[in-house]
Design a protein around this motif. Structure first.
Motif, PDB file in Angstrom:
ATOM      1  N   ASP A 104     -41.375  40.119  70.338  1.00  0.00           N
ATOM      2  CA  ASP A 104     -40.491  39.100  70.933  1.00  0.00           C
ATOM      3  C   ASP A 104     -40.760  37.694  70.413  1.00  0.00           C
ATOM      4  O   ASP A 104     -40.200  36.726  70.942  1.00  0.00           O
ATOM      5  CB  ASP A 104     -40.648  39.096  72.460  1.00  0.00           C
ATOM      6  N   VAL A 105     -41.617  37.573  69.394  1.00  0.00           N
ATOM      7  CA  VAL A 105     -41.941  36.246  68.868  1.00  0.00           C
ATOM      8  C   VAL A 105     -42.106  36.328  67.348  1.00  0.00           C
ATOM      9  O   VAL A 105     -42.631  37.299  66.820  1.00  0.00           O
ATOM     10  CB  VAL A 105     -43.209  35.673  69.540  1.00  0.00           C
ATOM     11  N   TYR A 106     -41.638  35.286  66.657  1.00  0.00           N
ATOM     12  CA  TYR A 106     -41.654  35.317  65.183  1.00  0.00           C
ATOM     13  C   TYR A 106     -43.067  35.333  64.627  1.00  0.00           C
ATOM     14  O   TYR A 106     -43.297  35.853  63.534  1.00  0.00           O
ATOM     15  CB  TYR A 106     -40.872  34.124  64.623  1.00  0.00           C
ATOM     16  N   SER A 107     -44.016  34.736  65.372  1.00  0.00           N
ATOM     17  CA  SER A 107     -45.404  34.737  64.922  1.00  0.00           C
ATOM     18  C   SER A 107     -46.337  34.891  66.123  1.00  0.00           C
ATOM     19  O   SER A 107     -46.690  33.897  66.758  1.00  0.00           O
ATOM     20  CB  SER A 107     -45.727  33.441  64.168  1.00  0.00           C
ATOM     21  N   PRO A 108     -46.716  36.130  66.460  1.00  0.00           N
ATOM     22  CA  PRO A 108     -47.601  36.345  67.616  1.00  0.00           C
ATOM     23  C   PRO A 108     -48.883  35.521  67.506  1.00  0.00           C
ATOM     24  O   PRO A 108     -49.385  35.008  68.509  1.00  0.00           O
ATOM     25  CB  PRO A 108     -47.908  37.844  67.544  1.00  0.00           C
ATOM     26  N   LYS A 109     -49.371  35.375  66.299  1.00  0.00           N
ATOM     27  CA  LYS A 109     -50.620  34.639  66.071  1.00  0.00           C
ATOM     28  C   LYS A 109     -50.495  33.172  66.502  1.00  0.00           C
ATOM     29  O   LYS A 109     -51.406  32.606  67.101  1.00  0.00           O
ATOM     30  CB  LYS A 109     -50.993  34.720  64.590  1.00  0.00           C
ATOM     31  N   ALA A 110     -49.339  32.572  66.207  1.00  0.00           N
ATOM     32  CA  ALA A 110     -49.150  31.154  66.506  1.00  0.00           C
ATOM     33  C   ALA A 110     -49.137  30.877  68.010  1.00  0.00           C
ATOM     34  O   ALA A 110     -49.389  29.757  68.445  1.00  0.00           O
ATOM     35  CB  ALA A 110     -47.854  30.655  65.874  1.00  0.00           C
ATOM     36  N   PHE A 111     -48.838  31.899  68.818  1.00  0.00           N
ATOM     37  CA  PHE A 111     -48.725  31.700  70.267  1.00  0.00           C
ATOM     38  C   PHE A 111     -49.823  32.408  71.058  1.00  0.00           C
ATOM     39  O   PHE A 111     -49.832  32.350  72.282  1.00  0.00           O
ATOM     40  CB  PHE A 111     -47.347  32.153  70.754  1.00  0.00           C
ATOM     41  N   ALA A 112     -50.752  33.042  70.336  1.00  0.00           N
ATOM     42  CA  ALA A 112     -51.780  33.856  70.988  1.00  0.00           C
ATOM     43  C   ALA A 112     -52.604  33.074  72.004  1.00  0.00           C
ATOM     44  O   ALA A 112     -52.995  33.611  73.045  1.00  0.00           O
ATOM     45  CB  ALA A 112     -52.685  34.471  69.927  1.00  0.00           C
ATOM     46  N   ASP A 113     -52.860  31.796  71.717  1.00  0.00           N
ATOM     47  CA  ASP A 113     -53.725  31.008  72.598  1.00  0.00           C
ATOM     48  C   ASP A 113     -52.944  30.159  73.609  1.00  0.00           C
ATOM     49  O   ASP A 113     -53.519  29.298  74.267  1.00  0.00           O
ATOM     50  CB  ASP A 113     -54.626  30.095  71.753  1.00  0.00           C
ATOM     51  N   TYR A 140     -34.132  37.016  69.857  1.00  0.00           N
ATOM     52  CA  TYR A 140     -34.691  35.806  70.469  1.00  0.00           C
ATOM     53  C   TYR A 140     -33.672  35.060  71.341  1.00  0.00           C
ATOM     54  O   TYR A 140     -32.466  35.189  71.150  1.00  0.00           O
ATOM     55  CB  TYR A 140     -35.178  34.845  69.374  1.00  0.00           C
ATOM     56  N   SER A 141     -34.219  34.259  72.289  1.00  0.00           N
ATOM     57  CA  SER A 141     -33.343  33.421  73.133  1.00  0.00           C
ATOM     58  C   SER A 141     -33.724  31.951  73.059  1.00  0.00           C
ATOM     59  O   SER A 141     -33.073  31.101  73.659  1.00  0.00           O
ATOM     60  CB  SER A 141     -33.421  33.883  74.590  1.00  0.00           C
ATOM     61  N   PHE A 142     -34.811  31.632  72.327  1.00  0.00           N
ATOM     62  CA  PHE A 142     -35.278  30.247  72.194  1.00  0.00           C
ATOM     63  C   PHE A 142     -35.693  29.974  70.755  1.00  0.00           C
ATOM     64  O   PHE A 142     -36.370  30.801  70.130  1.00  0.00           O
ATOM     65  CB  PHE A 142     -36.472  30.001  73.134  1.00  0.00           C
ATOM     66  N   TRP A 143     -35.289  28.810  70.253  1.00  0.00           N
ATOM     67  CA  TRP A 143     -35.732  28.338  68.935  1.00  0.00           C
ATOM     68  C   TRP A 143     -36.101  26.872  69.104  1.00  0.00           C
ATOM     69  O   TRP A 143     -35.253  26.048  69.508  1.00  0.00           O
ATOM     70  CB  TRP A 143     -34.617  28.463  67.893  1.00  0.00           C
ATOM     71  N   CYS A 193     -37.007  25.552  63.132  1.00  0.00           N
ATOM     72  CA  CYS A 193     -37.150  26.912  63.672  1.00  0.00           C
ATOM     73  C   CYS A 193     -35.821  27.664  63.714  1.00  0.00           C
ATOM     74  O   CYS A 193     -35.778  28.863  63.431  1.00  0.00           O
ATOM     75  CB  CYS A 193     -37.773  26.856  65.066  1.00  0.00           C
ATOM     76  N   TRP A 194     -34.752  26.972  64.089  1.00  0.00           N
ATOM     77  CA  TRP A 194     -33.436  27.630  64.159  1.00  0.00           C
ATOM     78  C   TRP A 194     -32.991  28.096  62.776  1.00  0.00           C
ATOM     79  O   TRP A 194     -32.589  29.255  62.602  1.00  0.00           O
ATOM     80  CB  TRP A 194     -32.409  26.672  64.770  1.00  0.00           C
ATOM     81  N   GLN A 195     -33.134  27.216  61.795  1.00  0.00           N
ATOM     82  CA  GLN A 195     -32.705  27.540  60.425  1.00  0.00           C
ATOM     83  C   GLN A 195     -33.513  28.715  59.855  1.00  0.00           C
ATOM     84  O   GLN A 195     -33.001  29.519  59.100  1.00  0.00           O
ATOM     85  CB  GLN A 195     -32.845  26.303  59.523  1.00  0.00           C
ATOM     86  N   LYS A 196     -34.790  28.798  60.257  1.00  0.00           N
ATOM     87  CA  LYS A 196     -35.651  29.870  59.742  1.00  0.00           C
ATOM     88  C   LYS A 196     -35.647  31.115  60.643  1.00  0.00           C
ATOM     89  O   LYS A 196     -36.351  32.079  60.367  1.00  0.00           O
ATOM     90  CB  LYS A 196     -37.089  29.345  59.603  1.00  0.00           C
ATOM     91  N   ASP A 197     -34.875  31.043  61.733  1.00  0.00           N
ATOM     92  CA  ASP A 197     -34.867  32.096  62.755  1.00  0.00           C
ATOM     93  C   ASP A 197     -36.278  32.363  63.298  1.00  0.00           C
ATOM     94  O   ASP A 197     -36.652  33.503  63.576  1.00  0.00           O
ATOM     95  CB  ASP A 197     -34.239  33.392  62.225  1.00  0.00           C
ATOM     96  N   ASN A 198     -37.037  31.295  63.466  1.00  0.00           N
ATOM     97  CA  ASN A 198     -38.353  31.394  64.102  1.00  0.00           C
ATOM     98  C   ASN A 198     -38.173  31.230  65.614  1.00  0.00           C
ATOM     99  O   ASN A 198     -38.299  30.133  66.151  1.00  0.00           O
ATOM    100  CB  ASN A 198     -39.301  30.324  63.553  1.00  0.00           C
TER     101      ASN A 198
END
Length: 258
Positions: A157-166, A200-203, A209-214
DNA sequence: ATGGCGATTAACAATCGA
């Protein structure tokens, strides 16, 4: 068929042109707004009345704020969770529509940073929601809980689990509490039909982020067992995220028969 | 990713969001 949508608009006043354009094209029967960022006195009732909506507004100046729009009459209105009367933050609105379906608009606390008092507040809030959902389950009315839950339930559910892990969005305690709520018997309307990753529902406004679909999936429509029996379709309407002056969230919708 | 964006306010710099 009844169409229900949830949308974190990030200020109803700043978003009014986009919201009206979207209402006029999608014509949902029920809309659950989050982050209206204004009090009831300055909520744009007129524009929504003109489109045939009844309203329940739980407002707050500058921050938070939730609202319910419904083409059907609203009854049994509630604007705080059980045990939450002292809560100054406007994050919960609930009503019965047409006398036969309960809906709630939920803006769960973000909870970041984890070291701040915002994090235990998020956990307390989840605990109050759990107790409230237990009560809803014991009633005989089908219900739909929609909103921005500020929880990342799965890595897909997230483009980069690592970036949000903490962050608080992925914190073990948060996910555990959210799962205990879901395990009371709720069905995510979107995931009932679509198990794919990259939905996704948030960028974020930042970093392109929107342009990269992150993106991240943070917004859910959670259905009681009886409401799930009526579920016909669901989806995320990405289009408004690409408009001028967009919200950073896109509307999530579902259709129920009956 | 520190920050980058966008919204708010006893408003133009600071705070918040995810």
């Amino acid at each position: 068929m009844i169409k229900i949508a949830t949308w974190n608009v990030n200020s109803i006043k700043a978003r009014l042109p986009n919201v009206l354009k979207w209402l006029d094209s999608q014509n949902p029967d029920v809309v659950l707004f989050q982050e209206i960022k204004t009090v009831a006195e300055t909520f744009p009732y007129l524009e929504f009345e003109e489109r045939g909506y009844n309203m329940l507004v739980c407002g707050q100046k500058s921050y938070n704020g939730v609202a319910i729009l419904s083409k059907f009459p609203l009854e049994n209105k509630i604007t705080s969770l059980i045990g939450n009367e002292a809560d100054k933050q406007a994050r919960y609105a609930e009503a019965v529509i047409n006398g036969n379906l309960k809906v709630a608009s939920i803006y769960l606390p973000n909870g970041n940073p984890i070291e701040s008092d915002k994090f235990p507040y998020k956990l307390e809030w989840l605990e109050r929601l759990l107790e409230h959902v237990k009560q809803l389950m014991s009633s005989n009315l089908p219900f739909v809980l929609g909103g921005d839950f500020n929880v990342i339930l799965n890595d897909k559910d997230v483009y980069s689990p690592k970036a949000f892990a903490d962050t608080s969005l992925c914190h073990t305690e948060v996910i555990k509490k959210m799962r205990s709520i879901l395990n009371l018997g709720l069905t995510d309307a979107l995931r009932a039909f679509n198990k794919q990753s990259g939905v996704y529902s948030f960028w974020d406004y930042k970093h392109g982020c929107w342009q990269k679909d992150n993106g991240i999936l943070l917004d859910y429509l959670l259905l009681s067992p009886e409401a799930t029996d009526m579920l016909k379709s669901s989806g995320i309407d990405k289009e408004p995220r690409g408009w001028e002056r967009p919200s950073d969230h896109a509307p999530v919708w579902c259709e129920l028969a009956g």
